[in-house]
Design a protein around this motif. Sequence first.
Motif, PDB file in Angstrom:
ATOM      1  N   THR A 182      41.023  41.336  33.153  1.00 25.65           N
ATOM      2  CA  THR A 182      42.088  41.283  34.158  1.00 25.65           C
ATOM      3  C   THR A 182      41.760  42.166  35.358  1.00 25.65           C
ATOM      4  O   THR A 182      42.154  41.857  36.489  1.00 25.65           O
ATOM      5  N   ARG A 183      41.017  43.231  35.138  1.00 25.14           N
ATOM      6  CA  ARG A 183      40.584  44.072  36.244  1.00 25.14           C
ATOM      7  C   ARG A 183      39.473  43.390  37.053  1.00 25.14           C
ATOM      8  O   ARG A 183      39.502  43.364  38.285  1.00 25.14           O
TER       9      ARG A 183
ATOM     10  N   GLU B 186      40.408  40.286  39.534  1.00 25.06           N
ATOM     11  CA  GLU B 186      41.310  40.473  40.662  1.00 25.06           C
ATOM     12  C   GLU B 186      40.684  40.069  42.000  1.00 25.06           C
ATOM     13  O   GLU B 186      41.303  39.384  42.814  1.00 25.06           O
TER      14      GLU B 186
ATOM     15  N   GLU C 250      41.915  37.153  44.703  1.00 25.00           N
ATOM     16  CA  GLU C 250      42.171  37.422  46.118  1.00 25.00           C
ATOM     17  C   GLU C 250      41.350  36.503  47.019  1.00 25.00           C
ATOM     18  O   GLU C 250      41.813  36.076  48.085  1.00 25.00           O
TER      19      GLU C 250
END
Length: 377
Positions: free
Chosen positions: A335-336, A339, A343
């Motif tokens: 999940t990190r 990101e 975006e």
Amino acid sequence: MSGIYIHIPFCKQACHYCDFHFSTSMAKKDAMIAALKQELVLRKDEFKGDTIATIYFGGGTPSVLTTTEINDLIATVYSNYKVIENPEITLEANPDDLSQGKILELSQSSINRLSIGVQSFFEEDLKMMNRAHSAKEAEQSIGEATKYFDNISIDLIYGIPGMSDARWRQNIQKALSFGIPHISSYALTVEPKTALATFIKKGLIKPLDDELAQIHFQTLYDVLTKAGFDCYEVSNFGKPEFYSKNNTAYWLGEKYMGIGPSAHSYDGKNRSWNIANNPKYLKAIGEGELPNTSELLSLTDKYNEYVMTGLRTIWGVSLDRIRSGFGEKYYVYITRQMEKYLEQELLVVTYGHLIATKKGKFLVDGIASDLFMINLG
């Protein structure tokens, strides 16, 4: 359910871009077929209790076999394994092998899906790649095959040096004109120790252009999805109900057994591969031994493979599965890492699944590698 892949390691001639395992000598073909049958017998206990849903003849060029030889191999599977009532049985074939008589024979066999290696409908492309068939043979073979087979896939290659987007569109439209329900399409790549690599190094062929390949992929995606195809895997476009069941099982982590030299297998815990050497393979099988190497996959190995295969597909990567199947550390990590791609609109989360966007599909292998876990066991 499980699948069986049978590698036929023979080709009439070597394509300039290919680094698969094969021989252009047919001298040991009879011995190889006997060995393939023997390996199927030797390994039957590996799938004891499992049901075979797909049989796939890959290569090499499986269509160099006679229909009788193909039928013998299929019969060996049926004699030693539990097979579902209507399995998907695929034969990879080159156009120059698909005469009217050969197609008729295949239609009367258990083969129910053909994967035809066209690559291009332009003569200059085929000559550059050193394909054994002509553009005319490509069109004739597909036209004849559609008379007997509903489930047909063809292969096309994009990113060929000098191929304009207009010519690439012509390739796609020519494929669509036959009404086939599946197209597999791959970017031309330069593999070490291939003739293509040598020609580019010597300046005989222009270097590959990643930007051109990306343009070609977007064209492919736009044209085929507009024509009713689903991009269910980055390199595979199928009409509904015509996805490759064999390949889909690979991507979804199902078990499969690879028979023949260089073939890979996966049993849910271990990955193994046969020796990529025809004489050594024949010798070992003749002595009743399995010439393969095996590795036990770690949790991190399984996570990385799931991310790689999942992101390439229409189904994506389940974040719930990451958390429940691999643990909180893996969930926090992915999940990190994801990101920045969210975006950039290269990835999107839909109903809890991480999926590559249209813009992200061509870049998905690089994106997946950035999501890989390196240090956890």
